[in-house]
Design an enzyme around this catalytic site. Structure first.
Site, PDB file in Angstrom:
ATOM      1  N   ARG A  10     -94.193  -6.989 -59.107  1.00  0.00           N
ATOM      2  CA  ARG A  10     -94.179  -6.084 -60.252  1.00  0.00           C
ATOM      3  C   ARG A  10     -94.333  -4.652 -59.725  1.00  0.00           C
ATOM      4  O   ARG A  10     -95.101  -4.404 -58.798  1.00  0.00           O
ATOM      5  CB  ARG A  10     -95.329  -6.383 -61.229  1.00  0.00           C
ATOM      6  N   HIS A  55     -83.905  -6.058 -60.446  1.00  0.00           N
ATOM      7  CA  HIS A  55     -84.738  -7.219 -60.829  1.00  0.00           C
ATOM      8  C   HIS A  55     -83.913  -8.514 -60.738  1.00  0.00           C
ATOM      9  O   HIS A  55     -83.784  -9.246 -61.728  1.00  0.00           O
ATOM     10  CB  HIS A  55     -85.325  -7.034 -62.236  1.00  0.00           C
TER      11      HIS A  55
HETATM   12  P1  NAP Z   1     -98.960 -17.751 -58.733  1.00  0.00           P
HETATM   13  O1  NAP Z   1     -98.518 -19.135 -58.371  1.00  0.00           O
HETATM   14  O2  NAP Z   1     -99.920 -17.562 -59.850  1.00  0.00           O
HETATM   15  O3  NAP Z   1     -99.570 -17.119 -57.380  1.00  0.00           O
HETATM   16  C1  NAP Z   1    -100.223 -15.883 -57.353  1.00  0.00           C
HETATM   17  C2  NAP Z   1    -100.790 -15.669 -55.955  1.00  0.00           C
HETATM   18  O4  NAP Z   1    -101.377 -14.358 -55.917  1.00  0.00           O
HETATM   19  C3  NAP Z   1    -101.915 -16.667 -55.629  1.00  0.00           C
HETATM   20  O5  NAP Z   1    -101.866 -16.997 -54.265  1.00  0.00           O
HETATM   21  C4  NAP Z   1    -103.182 -15.859 -55.936  1.00  0.00           C
HETATM   22  O6  NAP Z   1    -104.322 -16.239 -55.198  1.00  0.00           O
HETATM   23  C5  NAP Z   1    -102.739 -14.469 -55.507  1.00  0.00           C
HETATM   24  N1  NAP Z   1    -103.563 -13.456 -56.148  1.00  0.00           N
HETATM   25  C6  NAP Z   1    -103.687 -13.189 -57.473  1.00  0.00           C
HETATM   26  N2  NAP Z   1    -104.567 -12.185 -57.668  1.00  0.00           N
HETATM   27  C7  NAP Z   1    -104.995 -11.812 -56.433  1.00  0.00           C
HETATM   28  C8  NAP Z   1    -105.911 -10.837 -55.974  1.00  0.00           C
HETATM   29  N3  NAP Z   1    -106.565 -10.032 -56.828  1.00  0.00           N
HETATM   30  N4  NAP Z   1    -106.129 -10.741 -54.654  1.00  0.00           N
HETATM   31  C9  NAP Z   1    -105.482 -11.569 -53.779  1.00  0.00           C
HETATM   32  N5  NAP Z   1    -104.584 -12.512 -54.153  1.00  0.00           N
HETATM   33  C10 NAP Z   1    -104.355 -12.636 -55.466  1.00  0.00           C
HETATM   34  O7  NAP Z   1     -97.697 -16.827 -59.050  1.00  0.00           O
HETATM   35  P2  NAP Z   1     -96.171 -17.027 -58.568  1.00  0.00           P
HETATM   36  O8  NAP Z   1     -95.489 -18.062 -59.381  1.00  0.00           O
HETATM   37  O9  NAP Z   1     -96.160 -17.180 -57.087  1.00  0.00           O
HETATM   38  O10 NAP Z   1     -95.538 -15.621 -59.008  1.00  0.00           O
HETATM   39  C11 NAP Z   1     -96.016 -14.372 -58.507  1.00  0.00           C
HETATM   40  C12 NAP Z   1     -95.399 -13.217 -59.289  1.00  0.00           C
HETATM   41  O11 NAP Z   1     -94.017 -13.069 -58.949  1.00  0.00           O
HETATM   42  C13 NAP Z   1     -95.360 -13.418 -60.798  1.00  0.00           C
HETATM   43  O12 NAP Z   1     -96.604 -13.109 -61.393  1.00  0.00           O
HETATM   44  C14 NAP Z   1     -94.258 -12.448 -61.227  1.00  0.00           C
HETATM   45  O13 NAP Z   1     -94.817 -11.201 -61.539  1.00  0.00           O
HETATM   46  C15 NAP Z   1     -93.406 -12.306 -59.983  1.00  0.00           C
HETATM   47  N6  NAP Z   1     -92.027 -12.794 -60.208  1.00  0.00           N
HETATM   48  C16 NAP Z   1     -90.991 -11.952 -59.929  1.00  0.00           C
HETATM   49  C17 NAP Z   1     -89.680 -12.380 -60.118  1.00  0.00           C
HETATM   50  C18 NAP Z   1     -88.508 -11.462 -59.808  1.00  0.00           C
HETATM   51  O14 NAP Z   1     -87.357 -11.809 -60.102  1.00  0.00           O
HETATM   52  N7  NAP Z   1     -88.714 -10.308 -59.196  1.00  0.00           N
HETATM   53  C19 NAP Z   1     -89.419 -13.683 -60.563  1.00  0.00           C
HETATM   54  C20 NAP Z   1     -90.501 -14.513 -60.836  1.00  0.00           C
HETATM   55  C21 NAP Z   1     -91.805 -14.052 -60.660  1.00  0.00           C
HETATM   56  P3  NAP Z   1    -104.977 -17.711 -55.390  1.00  0.00           P
HETATM   57  O15 NAP Z   1    -103.982 -18.656 -54.746  1.00  0.00           O
HETATM   58  O16 NAP Z   1    -106.252 -17.639 -54.621  1.00  0.00           O
HETATM   59  O17 NAP Z   1    -105.124 -17.918 -56.859  1.00  0.00           O
END
Ligand code: NAP
Length: 314
Positions: A229, A277
């Site tokens: 983001r 995006h």
């Molecule tokens: P997820 O499975 O919820 O994983 C989030 C990761 O970030 C986890 O490892 C979490 O740690 C870590 N995290 C969260 N808060 C943190 C903090 N304060 N300090 C350190 N680590 C932290 O999410 P995901 O499915 O991988 O997706 C991640 C993001 O990608 C989404 O939220 C979205 O914004 C973005 N996204 C972008 C696109 C695009 O097309 N550009 C598409 C889809 C998603 P823990 O493992 O310890 O909980």
């Protein structure tokens, strides 16, 4: 007959119907009704809402909701608009989305590792000037976020021969990946990465995480890929870091404001690659199958699929 399922979105009507039809075809026993077409009885009976950027007042008009299924993986807007009192939220976790994101991370990692931005510039100057080849084994990757997307990307990079470190909120152990956490882990990953990839969710803790101080900890000449983001990276700090040469290049797929406004300095900055995006678009078919499976399993067992932690923001 089960209670109706609401579909609540701010997509255009044709796109919303495409989602509805796709999910309904997989769940012929269910009545899945666009919010605007629901009767007063339907609205009071619905216990599940399938949502994509819904108008929060529409969601509030469904008083019997037991849970909400988001069609998107990122839920920060949903969490902030629905507030703490919202029904539990299940977000999209789709292996196909993870595969596509991992592919994008590898593609843009190669773009940086093989110095494509530099050769593009040299071509425009008609300059025939090879750089020394850097094998993947010498390019250390840092993944901020080791969730569904970050872990898939980390594995793909490891398979391609890149040494990979990852940073998450909680401590983790993943084969072949150097897992870091906490403030000290963040300092370490910033200082050692040649290419830093951001796949964190946007939360109260991650907004502005990559500010002037954090970017100042980067290795000289590092590059950044932000596929998470826009608001996780502070714009003036990013520009300053590029202009002083600490950051060599940034590949940005996400921005504070999307579409990126014409006035943005990112458009023509030589150190920035702007993407609209596109790193991991949601796949209608696979996402619909996941949503349908989650709903079917809830109907059979009464157990709500894994929900996000609203207080934590992801
Ligand atoms: P997820 O499975 O919820 O994983 C989030 C990761 O970030 C986890 O490892 C979490 O740690 C870590 N995290 C969260 N808060 C943190 C903090 N304060 N300090 C350190 N680590 C932290 O999410 P995901 O499915 O991988 O997706 C991640 C993001 O990608 C989404 O939220 C979205 O914004 C973005 N996204 C972008 C696109 C695009 O097309 N550009 C598409 C889809 C998603 P823990 O493992 O310890 O909980």
């Amino acid at each position: 007959m089960s209670r109706p399922i609401a579909i609540v979105t701010r997509l255009d009507a044709a796109e919303e119907m495409e989602w509805r039809d796709q999910i309904a075809a997989l769940l012929p026993e269910e009545r899945i009704i666009p919010f605007r077409d629901m009767s007063a009885d339907d609205r009071s009976e619905a216990e599940i809402a399938i949502v994509a950027n819904p108008d929060p007042t529409d969601v509030a008009a469904l008083p019997g909701l037991v849970w909400i299924h988001s069609l998107w993986a990122g839920v920060e807007r949903l969490v902030s608009e629905l507030g703490a009192g919202a029904a539990p939220i299940v977000r999209l976790v789709d292996p196909e989305l993870s595969r596509v994101m991992a592919e994008a991370v590898l593609a843009w990692t190669y773009y940086l590792q093989r110095d494509m931005p530099l050769y593009r510039r040299r071509q425009s100057e008609m300059l025939w000037q090879p750089q020394a080849y850097r094998p993947p084994s010498t390019v250390r990757m840092g993944l901020l976020g080791l969730g569904a997307l970050g872990t898939a990307a980390a594995r793909r990079l490891t398979e391609a021969g890149f040494p990979v470190s990852g940073w998450s909120r909680s401590a983790k152990s993943i084969d072949g990946i150097d897992c870091l956490h906490g403030e000290e882990g963040l300092r370490q990953i910033l200082a050692q990465s040649d290419i830093l990839v951001c796949l964190l969710p946007l939360t109260a803790d991650t907004v502005g995480l990559l500010d002037a101080e954090r970017l100042g900890l980067l290795k000289q000449g590092a590059s950044l890929i932000n596929f998470a983001r826009g608001r996780i990276v502070t714009t003036p700090a990013l520009l300053a870091s590029l202009d002083e040469g600490r950051l060599a290049h940034a590949v940005l797929d996400v921005f504070e404001q999307e579409p990126l406004p014409e006035s943005s300095p990112f458009w023509d900055h030589p150190g920035i690659t702007v993407l609209p995006h596109i790193s991991a678009p949601t796949d209608l078919q696979s996402a619909s199958r996941i949503v349908a499976d989650n709903i079917r399993s809830y109907r059979q067992t009464g157990a709500i699929p894994r929900t996000i932690d609203i207080a934590r923001g992801y």
